[in-house]
Scaffold this active site. Structure first.
Site, short mmCIF file in Angstrom:
data_model
loop_
_atom_site.label_atom_id
_atom_site.label_comp_id
_atom_site.label_asym_id
_atom_site.label_seq_id
_atom_site.Cartn_x
_atom_site.Cartn_y
_atom_site.Cartn_z
N ASP A 193 -7.98 1.09 7.81
CA ASP A 193 -6.61 1.62 7.75
C ASP A 193 -6.40 2.59 8.91
O ASP A 193 -7.22 3.49 9.12
CB ASP A 193 -6.40 2.34 6.40
CG ASP A 193 -4.92 2.56 6.07
OD1 ASP A 193 -4.05 2.12 6.86
OD2 ASP A 193 -4.63 3.18 5.03
N GLU A 226 0.84 -1.21 0.00
CA GLU A 226 0.00 0.00 0.00
C GLU A 226 0.87 1.25 0.00
O GLU A 226 0.56 2.26 -0.63
CB GLU A 226 -0.93 0.01 1.22
CG GLU A 226 -1.93 1.18 1.23
CD GLU A 226 -1.50 2.38 2.05
OE1 GLU A 226 -2.15 3.42 1.98
OE2 GLU A 226 -0.48 2.29 2.77
ZN LIG Z 1 1.11 4.85 5.74
#
Ligand SMILES: [Zn+2]
Length: 284
Positions: A181, A143
């Site tokens: 997240d 990511e």
């Molecule tokens: Zn990050």
């Protein structure tokens, strides 16, 4: 006594933040976990071992990330809990941590918190009788940008996953994505994310309000994250993210900055939202 027990059983989502905290702690203990490093492989092995212990099947999705530093070997983990329908709801988190050369970055919130919650959500879902949809726990690699978040230097894992799903046609049976997240922040503040799909946001925020969790605020924000490739391919998607985190991408993103209570809040809200999301999808 009896009443109190019944009430607390009703209130409980089954999500156990003690278990999630242990998953968080274990990942942080590995140290920095950038894509393509032995520590990243260790993190993957940890996730796989947890899934095996829960009796959840995992498939590896290896690919090469074309980064500004050259090709990097990355692997997404796809864990599946079969339901009545093969149509699937995907719960996702990235498990890599951002590469830093000048600081020791262990990503207690940025990487470990959401991954820990995802493992625990797997336990809760596996224990549920009769899942109307198949659930997929998607542990995404790559990511983070290897240099700076611009162009294609980010979201390697989610972009690869969506491309592969488009190629195989399996994107058609992907009905919704919920991305977690950076949910470990002790001062949890989660804003409505505007790239996300409105009806999904509405269900989750209404559930949070019902549970009295004001950490899900009505303020709005816009975030680029692993949900974007899914949004672009037409999958209803939601990013649950706390970007209001002073320790973000610093050496202070450590155990001191995160709390089990925050994992519990997000876990409870997600678990309580899923039946409503399923109902909405069954009507379509
Ligand atoms: Zn990050």
């Amino acid at each position: 006594m009896l009443l109190a027990t019944a009430a607390s059983a009703q209130m409980s989502s089954g999500f156990d933040s003690n278990k999630a905290w242990e998953h968080l702690r274990q990942q942080v203990a590995i140290g920095p976990r950038p894509s393509g490093t032995p520590a990243n492989v260790k993190n993957r092995d940890y996730i796989k071992a947890q899934m095996a212990a829960l009796g959840i099947k995992v498939v590896e999705q290896p690919f090469e990330g074309a980064t500004p530093l050259g090709p990097v070997k990355m692997v997404n983990l796809i864990a599946t809990i079969p339901g009545k329908s093969a149509d699937r709801i995907v719960l996702a988190s990235h498990f890599d941590t951002k590469l830093f050369r000048d600081i020791r970055f262990v990503g207690a919130s940025d990487g470990a918190s959401s991954t820990a919650a995802l493992i625990e959500l797997g336990r809760v879902l596996k224990a549920r009788k009769e899942l109307p949809f198949t659930y997929e726990l998607l542990f995404l690699d790559g990511e983070e940008a290897v240099i700076e978040w611009q162009g294609t230097d980010n979201t390697y894992g989610s972009r690869h996953y969506v491309q592969a799903a488009q190629k195989s046609g399996s994107i058609k049976s992907l009905r919704a994505l919920i991305l977690l997240d950076m949910i470990g922040d002790r001062q949890l503040t989660i804003r409505r994310e505007l790239n996300s799909t409105r009806w999904l946001t509405d269900i989750v925020w209404a559930t949070a309000a019902k549970l009295g969790h004001k950490q899900f605020m009505n303020e709005e924000t816009t975030v680029e994250d692993d949900h974007i490739p899914f949004v672009k391919s037409g999958v209803p998607s939601l990013d649950i993210i706390d970007l209001d985190y002073p320790q973000w991408h610093t050496a202070q993103d450590t155990l001191d900055a995160v709390g089990a209570r925050s994992l519990q809040i997000v876990g409870d809200v997600v678990v309580a939202s899923l039946p409503q999301i399923e109902q909405r999808l069954l009507k379509n």
